[in-house]
Design an enzyme around this catalytic site. Structure first.
Site, PDB file in Angstrom:
ATOM      1  N   ASP A 317      30.379  36.702  40.533  1.00 42.40           N
ATOM      2  CA  ASP A 317      30.361  38.149  40.451  1.00 42.40           C
ATOM      3  C   ASP A 317      31.468  38.596  39.490  1.00 42.40           C
ATOM      4  O   ASP A 317      32.594  38.085  39.557  1.00 42.40           O
ATOM      5  CB  ASP A 317      30.607  38.706  41.860  1.00 42.40           C
ATOM      6  CG  ASP A 317      30.436  40.207  41.930  1.00 42.40           C
ATOM      7  OD1 ASP A 317      29.326  40.675  41.654  1.00 42.40           O
ATOM      8  OD2 ASP A 317      31.416  40.899  42.270  1.00 42.40           O
ATOM      9  N   GLU A 346      28.389  37.144  35.737  1.00 41.64           N
ATOM     10  CA  GLU A 346      28.311  38.393  34.995  1.00 41.64           C
ATOM     11  C   GLU A 346      29.433  38.378  33.959  1.00 41.64           C
ATOM     12  O   GLU A 346      30.609  38.390  34.333  1.00 41.64           O
ATOM     13  CB  GLU A 346      28.500  39.581  35.932  1.00 41.64           C
ATOM     14  CG  GLU A 346      27.381  39.738  36.958  1.00 41.64           C
ATOM     15  CD  GLU A 346      27.620  40.921  37.889  1.00 41.64           C
ATOM     16  OE1 GLU A 346      26.765  41.807  37.949  1.00 41.64           O
ATOM     17  OE2 GLU A 346      28.680  40.957  38.554  1.00 41.64           O
TER      18      GLU A 346
END
Ligand code: CA
Length: 644
Positions: A317, A346
């Site tokens: 994340d 990400e």
């Protein structure tokens, strides 16, 4: 700052006749070990002073079999004492408020020593299905007994009310290679003492990083149960040929004040700007991976999940909150376990980070992170429109001048002479997707951006999008339920749909399996595209050089059409040539084919590995649809073929 400790014995190191407790707390002036009978309530059965050891550590050893004993540390720093859960705790009581000493071998399900990762030759072979543990089975239509639990993934033979497969059978039937679980480590916001009440959270609010989430277990009070049940889930998925990736959220904690990091070594684990905590995560804090013990913590944690639970990959994340050196350390530590374990994330932050951009694990820095992937938000937005503008349109739903952006996705974000400059140095670095848990589902996005179009037209758009996704170079990823036109309805949103369902009820988030009967042809289409992708290594090239050499885009096409051929047998596949055509226009287009006879394997209606018919010279591609053709594949099955 402080001397780092490099040993691998932090935590409660258990054996039958003794347990060694070791904690790194260099700023502490006193540390005590508290032992409890239960995971909540009551007073300690024993409180034991710990001795200062080397490099900021504190330790003590207790004789006897301590399996199942709960524990905390009382850490005194600057005259203030905090009771904390061990950062390295492997099990916990209810709500993760006390650690538990655990005999991990005793938590292995029967046969776990023979559990093996399903075969995966190359990272680009991966087709990832993103699913939340609870969403799989929280709707009654799943027919799954262990609704909302890890064990829901172990149930085979489950059916919806029309007798169609649900749960793990459905996932297996689709043919995906991996599931990616939304956060399944212990997170803060679901009250594990009230699991009879429906509660929901995505889980991006970490509490204990090395412990499974209690609300997904059948007994969150007994620390061994969640460990055993998560292993059973992994084992069941593996035995059905599906690998298991975990979403990991090291970039922030639920909060600072109550974080075990903060209470153990104040301010060490978080970045600050002058006297303010930096907030690259957008959640009020950001961790400091560049500091030795935070970096070690991240590396130790993923290695632990990969070895103890046989986890096959990690989705980071807000990966760019972390520094490049940490991500590379994660990669090399996991290479030691098994180089087929995936690492990706990400490649951006929510807000500005307190380390320079040159050091961040950003998408633009992927060249410095070999073997690590990043989500390709370029292809996401090119296919269906910008996620930050609900009405914006992409290639499939009426956006114009999107051809170049689609080409960028087709080549897996690597440099190609006929496409825009890429950020990936290898196609394995591009995690291609149309939608994920964030933002609107693909189907809801189309409902908003194309409200005036018929359902049939929007289904065509969905299928065209899936065809772009599943023929593009790189790693294919989709949100569970895209193949069933998944929707997240909302009564309170202006659009009628929920674009941030992180704590919305099950009625919004769950997979509605009873919809399956109405969308069977779409499920079959996804399944056919996945089967075609698996059958043709040309869609799963492993090097940027192959992509540059073997993919040639056609020139002189009508607007809103992208077409290309793949030749030269990349990956030693049988097909001599593949041609892929995407037509986003509202009418059919005629496309000239290279010489010879071509078999159609994908058209507007069907997708698969068998020939749907043969053509030569040119072909008409239906409005808003994809066509994939194959030439010279001696193994191709021809069923009911008519030569056109
Ligand atoms: Ca929890």
């Amino acid at each position: 700052m402080f001397e780092a400790y490099e040993g691998n014995d932090l935590g409660a190191v258990y054996s039958k006749d003794k347990t060694l407790f070791k904690l790194w707390a260099p700023t502490a002036t006193d540390v005590k070990l508290n032992l409890y009978e239960n995971g909540d309530g009551g007073i300690p059965i024993n409180t034991v002073p710990m001795a200062a050891g080397e490099k900021g550590t504190w330790y003590c050893e207790r004789k006897g079999d301590l399996n199942g004993v709960y524990y905390t540390y009382s850490v005194t720093t600057g005259g203030r004492t905090n009771e904390v859960v061990d950062l390295y705790a492997r099990a916990a009581g209810v709500n993760g408020d006390r650690g538990m000493v655990i005999d991990l071998d005793a938590t292995d399900p029967y046969g776990f020593e023979n559990d093996v990762r399903p075969a995966l030759k190359n990272t680009t072979d991966a087709v990832i299905y993103e699913i939340h543990v609870r969403d799989l089975s929280s709707d009654a239509s799943s027919g799954i007994v262990y609704a909302g639990k890890f064990l829901g993934f172990t149930e085979t033979g489950t059916k919806n009310s029309d007798g169609l497969s649900t749960g793990i059978d459905h996932i297996k039937d689709l043919g995906v290679t991996h599931v990616q679980l939304l956060p399944s480590f212990d997170y803060a916001t679901v009250d594990e003492t009230k699991t009879d009440t429906a509660q929901f959270n995505w889980g991006y609010d970490p509490k204990n990083y090395n412990i499974p989430e209690g609300s997904y277990s059948t007994d969150p009070y007994n620390g061994a149960v969640r460990v055993n049940e998560m292993k059973r889930m992994v084992q069941a998925l593996h035995s059905n040929g599906i690998r298991v990736n975990m979403d990991v959220v090291f970039n922030h904690t639920y909060d600072i004040e109550n974080s075990w990091f903060q209470k153990t070594v104040p301010d060490y684990y978080y970045r600050k700007n002058k006297d303010k905590y930096s907030n690259a995560s957008g959640c009020g804090n950001e961790t400091a991976s560049e500091r030795a013990m935070m970096r070690k913590y991240i590396v130790d944690s993923v290695v632990y999940w990969a070895t103890e639970y046989h986890i096959d990959g990690f989705r980071f994340d807000l990966m760019a909150v972390h520094d490049i050196e940490t991500m590379n350390a994660v990669r090399s530590a996991l290479d030691e376990v098994d180089p087929t374990i995936m690492v990706y994330g990400e490649g951006w932050t929510a807000e500005k980070a307190a380390i320079p951009k040159s050091k961040q694990a950003l998408k633009s820095n992927m060249a410095k992170m070999k073997g690590i992937g990043a989500f390709n938000d370029d292809i996401r937005d090119a296919i269906k429109g910008n996620v930050f503008d609900a009405l914006d349109k992409g290639f499939v739903n009426g956006g114009r001048n999107m051809e170049e952006s689609i080409k960028f996705g087709v080549v897996g974000a690597v440099y190609h002479p006929q496409a825009a400059a890429g950020w990936a140095v290898s196609p394995s670095q591009s995690i291609n997707y149309i939608s994920c848990h964030d933002n609107f589902t693909f189907w809801d996005k189309l409902a908003i951006s194309n409200a005036d179009d018929s359902k049939e037209t929007r289904i065509r758009m969905n299928k065209l999008g899936s065809a772009v996704l599943l023929t593009s170079q790189g790693v294919a990823f989709f949100q569970a339920g895209e193949e069933m036109l998944r929707s997240k309805p909302s009564d309170i949103s202006d659009t009628g749909f929920d674009e941030n369902s992180y704590n919305s009820p099950d009625s919004t988030n769950s997979i509605k399996w009873d919809n399956k009967a109405d969308v069977r042809d779409i499920c079959e289409y996804y399944k056919g595209l996945i089967a075609f992708r698996k059958a043709h290594g040309a869609l799963r090239m492993t090097t940027a050089a192959d992509i540059r050499n073997d993919i040639v885009f056609a020139d002189g096409l009508e607007a809103n059409v992208v077409a290309y051929t793949i030749s030269n047998k990349p990956n030693n596949e049988t097909a001599d040539k593949i041609m892929v055509i995407f037509n986003a226009n509202r009418s059919a287009v005629n496309v000239t084919l290279p010489s010879g006879v071509w078999d159609i394997c994908v058209n507007a209606v069907k997708a698969g590995t068998a020939s749907l018919g043969t053509v030569r010279g040119s072909v008409s591609v239906d409005a808003v649809s994809a066509m994939v053709l194959v030439q010279g594949d001696i193994d191709l099955k021809r069923e009911n073929v008519t030569i056109v």
